[in-house]
Structures are given as structure tokens and as C-alpha cells.
Enzyme design. Structure first.
Site, PDB file in Angstrom:
ATOM      1  N   SER A 126      39.768   8.158  -6.986  1.00  0.00           N
ATOM      2  CA  SER A 126      38.383   7.713  -6.829  1.00  0.00           C
ATOM      3  C   SER A 126      37.949   6.925  -8.051  1.00  0.00           C
ATOM      4  O   SER A 126      38.433   7.170  -9.175  1.00  0.00           O
ATOM      5  CB  SER A 126      37.497   8.956  -6.696  1.00  0.00           C
ATOM      6  OG  SER A 126      36.143   8.621  -6.832  1.00  0.00           O
ATOM      7  N   TYR A 150      34.683  17.914  -9.682  1.00  0.00           N
ATOM      8  CA  TYR A 150      35.334  17.111  -8.637  1.00  0.00           C
ATOM      9  C   TYR A 150      36.101  15.949  -9.283  1.00  0.00           C
ATOM     10  O   TYR A 150      37.301  15.756  -9.039  1.00  0.00           O
ATOM     11  CB  TYR A 150      34.303  16.563  -7.631  1.00  0.00           C
ATOM     12  CG  TYR A 150      34.875  15.452  -6.777  1.00  0.00           C
ATOM     13  CD1 TYR A 150      35.831  15.715  -5.793  1.00  0.00           C
ATOM     14  CD2 TYR A 150      34.500  14.118  -6.977  1.00  0.00           C
ATOM     15  CE1 TYR A 150      36.389  14.680  -5.037  1.00  0.00           C
ATOM     16  CE2 TYR A 150      35.045  13.086  -6.221  1.00  0.00           C
ATOM     17  CZ  TYR A 150      35.995  13.380  -5.255  1.00  0.00           C
ATOM     18  OH  TYR A 150      36.545  12.366  -4.514  1.00  0.00           O
ATOM     19  N   LYS A 154      40.328  15.059  -9.722  1.00  0.00           N
ATOM     20  CA  LYS A 154      41.035  13.806  -9.389  1.00  0.00           C
ATOM     21  C   LYS A 154      41.785  13.285 -10.620  1.00  0.00           C
ATOM     22  O   LYS A 154      42.933  12.856 -10.523  1.00  0.00           O
ATOM     23  CB  LYS A 154      40.036  12.739  -8.910  1.00  0.00           C
ATOM     24  CG  LYS A 154      39.419  13.037  -7.558  1.00  0.00           C
ATOM     25  CD  LYS A 154      40.442  12.900  -6.447  1.00  0.00           C
ATOM     26  CE  LYS A 154      39.934  13.423  -5.128  1.00  0.00           C
ATOM     27  NZ  LYS A 154      40.950  13.541  -4.090  1.00  0.00           N
ATOM     28  N   ASN A 199      24.973  13.945   1.033  1.00  0.00           N
ATOM     29  CA  ASN A 199      24.745  13.662  -0.390  1.00  0.00           C
ATOM     30  C   ASN A 199      24.844  12.172  -0.648  1.00  0.00           C
ATOM     31  O   ASN A 199      24.240  11.647  -1.570  1.00  0.00           O
ATOM     32  CB  ASN A 199      25.833  14.337  -1.251  1.00  0.00           C
ATOM     33  CG  ASN A 199      25.781  15.829  -1.151  1.00  0.00           C
ATOM     34  OD1 ASN A 199      24.718  16.412  -1.323  1.00  0.00           O
ATOM     35  ND2 ASN A 199      26.900  16.457  -0.855  1.00  0.00           N
TER      36      ASN A 199
END
Ligand code: NAD
Ligand code: UD1
Length: 344
Positions: A126, A150, A154, A199
Site C-alpha cells: 500500500s 495496519y 504492510k 471509513n
């Protein structure tokens, strides 16, 4: 050479679109998903769209025995690894859940791949790994840093993949760093189906447009951007899906290993929140009431990709416009106001 691909998380938003693109490109697919954030209805619809049943196994990437059964039964060229949890807020409240699922799960998958000598991996990374970028557009050599569990999960997986590539040069590991995926398949049959109040911006706008939510809160209008609202690189999920096909095609063409090869998937263009709302309202013909509120903690002003590496290496570039992203999100939302709970 086998053209069979294991798609972990293939029942999810990006995975389901990628299954279609893989099938159209002549790959055979096996989907492995625990359905923790998706519905088997997505698999049914993908099967209908491609005109044949998809081989689907309900299983967890943390379950090595279950993975071994899958790898014993199939000879894979490689794995596209979408399976993971992705809600930033939840990751702050439940970091262990995120590290267990996203990091431990990936380690288990890599161990089983190694046991079966499957060394080609395309991983869902990401743009979040770039944190608050120092320069724009962001290229793959930009500094990486993350502020939430989060993002950290990654980034940690990226570090693991880098170490793995050093430890054994037969690995081919491509983390694709997605910018902001939006849109849906042009049929309106599959799309993003958040469990709760969304979200992310695009599903929120769609739910306001369809009347499920009253108004959009725009988080901040005092950023140093074109109109004060946040700027992001929105990319159509169909283009993103094609990026995965391009990455696999690239790996198939290589005569030597590529090691660790991160690649951005973005359009290279920034669009502000207000610009996106305006475009959505125009293509859908719906009012999108909104109000400006405080900035959301952890948000950055602007984020958009340099997409040059994907173009030069993979021959891939995004084709679809902001209007097409809005049109397809709206078609999906208006045909399925309750997501996969709506039978069509
Ligand atoms: P999604 O939640 O729709 O899809 C993820 C899928 O993985 C779901 O079907 C879920 O059931 C499955 N899954 C989760 N944990 C699993 C486990 N332990 N074992 C087996 N299956 C499991 O999310 P998405 O938007 O399609 O994202 C796919 C990947 O891309 C994720 O790894 C996500 O972090 C990453 N990503 C997404 C975005 C985005 O904006 N959507 C941006 C950047 C990166
Ligand atoms: C968010 C995550 C990122 C993750 C990505 C995809 C944060 C801080 N970042 O990115 O880690 O990889 O989603 O899942 O959560 N906005 C509003 N109102 C809303 C929703 C969003 O104004 O109701 C604004 C945001 O402030 C931002 C833009 O819209 O400027 C895009 O937001 P969003 O869709 O959540 O994506 P990111 O924040 O870029």
C-alpha cells in the site's frame, strides 16, 4: 509452464476483480479465503461473469496444514496474496489481531510456498508504507515509515520479503503498492462491500448518494492543496486488477530471478476530496450533501504516485478516468444498495 495461480483473499474487493482479469488473460485460478471480510456471493458472481465455476477453498492463511493440502493438490506458477485485514482504526484498537493476520499469516504462506518450491509472489502492499511523503509524486525509492499498526504490518511484510530475497536468490517477490482503489466492475455485479459505516471516501460518498447515509463529513479544508481538502491518487479497481496480470506476465517472461521488486500502482494524478464529490454528483445526478469537519488523525495532505516504473517495467498504465471511477462505483451501489446481501 503452468498458468495456475493461487489467489489468497480472492473473494474480497480487489481480489474478486483480479480473478476476472486473470481469467480473461488465460490464467487458471484457485481462490483461498476465510471469508472474514467477504461473502461467498462475490465468488458466485465472479463465476457467473466468467461463465464457469471458480475453484474456491474456504481457509485461513495462518493454517499451514490447510495450505499444504491446497499446494499438494495443485501445481502453481505463483501466488497473488490479497488476504489481510485493512481497517486502520481497528488496527490501532487491535494491533495483535493485525500483526497475527497480516504478518504471521504471510509468514505461514511463505513457508508453505517454500516447501512446495513455489517462488513467485505478488503481494498487496500500500502507499501507506510511504507515510507522510517528503516529495511528490512518490516513487518507489521514497523513504518508508508508518504510523499505525495496519501500515506497519504492510511495511513489516515488505521487510520480510526483502530479507527472503537476500537469503535465497530464487525468489521473485513483487509488492504492488496500491494508491487509492475505487470503482467497481462495469457490470455492476461486483464491488466494494464494507461491513459497517465506511471509513474510506468513495464508499461513503456512494452511500450518501444512495440515501443510506445523510451527509459526508469532509475531514479538513485547510490543507495546502488546490481547495484545502486532501488530495489522493484514486485508481480504478479494474486498472488495478490489470496491474496484477501485468506483474505475473512480467514474471513469466524473466529468465533470471527478480528478487524483491516493489512497484507503485497509481495513476500519477492527484484529485481532491471536493473534486471527487463534485464528479460523483455530476455522473450520478444525485446531491451529495457535505460539511467540513476537523482533520482526521493520521491523515496527510497529498499523496500521488509516480507510475513510471510500472509503465517501463510492466508495460502497464492506468486507463480509466475519475468519471469512470464514479460511474462504476455508482452503478454498483445503486444496483446493490445493500452490497452482496442484495441477490441479483
Ligand atoms: P478485502 O477485505 O475486501 O479483501 C481481503 C480478503 O482477504 C477478504 O476476502 C478476507 O475475507 C480475506 N482474508 C482476510 N484475512 C484472511 C486470512 N487470514 N485468511 C484467508 N483470507 C483472509 O480488502 P481489499 O480492499 O480487497 O484489499 C486486498 C488487499 O489489498 C489487502 O491486503 C489490503 O490490505 C490491501 N490494500 C487495500 C487497499 C484498499 O484501499 N482497498 C489499499 C492498499 C492495500
Ligand atoms: C486510508 C488509510 C490507508 C489505507 C487506505 C486504503 C488512513 C489514515 N489511511 O487511506 O492506510 O491504505 O485508506 O484502505 O485511514 N475523507 C473524508 N471523509 C470521509 C472519508 C475520507 O473527507 O468520510 C478524506 C480523507 O481525509 C482523505 C481522503 O478522503 O483526505 C481519502 O480518504 P480514504 O478513502 O480513507 O483513504 P486514505 O486516507 O488515503
Amino acid at each position: 509452464m503452468t498458468k495456475k495461480i493461487l489467489v489468497t483473499g480472492g473473494a474480497g474487493y480487489i481480489g474478486s476483480h483480479t480473478c476476472i482479469a486473470l481469467h480473461e488473460a488465460g490464467y487458471d485460478i484457485v481462490v483461498y479465503d476465510n471469508l472474514s471480510n467477504s461473502s461467498s456471493e462475490a465468488i458466485n458472481r465472479v463465476s457467473r461473469l466468467i461463465g464457469q465455476p471458480i475453484e474456491f477453498i474456504e481457509g485461513d492463511i495462518r493454517d499451514a496444514e490447510s495450505l499444504r493440502q491446497v499446494f499438494s493438490a495443485h501445481k502453481f506458477f505463483g501466488v497473488i496474496h490479497f488476504a489481510g485485514l485493512k481497517a486502520v482504526g481497528e488496527s490501532v484498537a487491535k494491533p495483535l489481531k493485525y500483526y497475527d493476520n497480516n504478518v504471521s499469516g504471510t509468514i505461514t504462506l511463505l513457508e508453505v510456498m517454500s516447501e512446495y518450491d513455489v517462488k513467485n509472489l505478488v503481494f498487496s502492499s500500500s502507499a501507506t508504507v510511504y507515510g507522510d511523503p517528503e516529495t511528490l509524486p512518490i516513487d518507489e525509492s521514497s523513504k518508508r515509515s508508518c504510523t499505525n499498526p495496519y501500515g506497519q504490518s504492510k511495511l513489516t511484510v515488505e521487510h520480510i520479503l526483502e530479507d527472503l530475497a537476500v537469503s535465497n536468490t530464487s525468489w521473485n517477490l513483487i509488492p504492488l503498492r496500491y494508491f487509492n482503489p475505487v470503482g467497481a466492475h462495469s457490470s455492476g455485479q461486483i464491488g466494494e462491500d464494507p461491513n459497517d459505516i465506511p471509513n474510506n471516501l468513495m464508499p461513503y460518498i456512494s452511500q450518501v448518494a444512495v440515501g443510506k447515509l445523510a451527509k459526508l463529513n469532509i475531514f479538513g479544508n485547510d490543507y495546502p492543496t488546490v481547495d484545502g481538502t486532501g488530495v489522493r491518487d484514486f485508481i480504478h479497481v479494474t486498472d488495478l486488477a490489470q496491474g496484477h496480470v501485468a506483474a505475473l506476465n512480467y514474471l513469466k517472461d524473466q529468465s533470471s530471478s527478480v528478487g524483491f521488486l516493489p512497484i507503485n500502482l497509481g495513476t500519477g494524478k492527484g484529485t481532491s476530496v471536493v473534486e471527487l464529490v463534485t464528479a460523483f454528483s455530476k455522473v450520478s445526478g444525485q446531491d451529495i450533501p457535505y460539511q467540513f469537519t476537523d482533520r482526521r488523525a493520521g491523515d496527510i495532505a497529498s499523496c500521488y504516485a509516480s507510475a513510471d516504473k510500472a509503465k517501463s517495467l510492466l508495460g502497464w498504465q492506468a486507463k480509466l478516468s475519475i468519471n469512470e471511477m464514479c460511474q462504476d462505483s455508482w452503478r454498483w451501489q445503486s444496483m446493490n444498495p445493500n452490497g452482496y446481501k442484495d441477490k441479483v
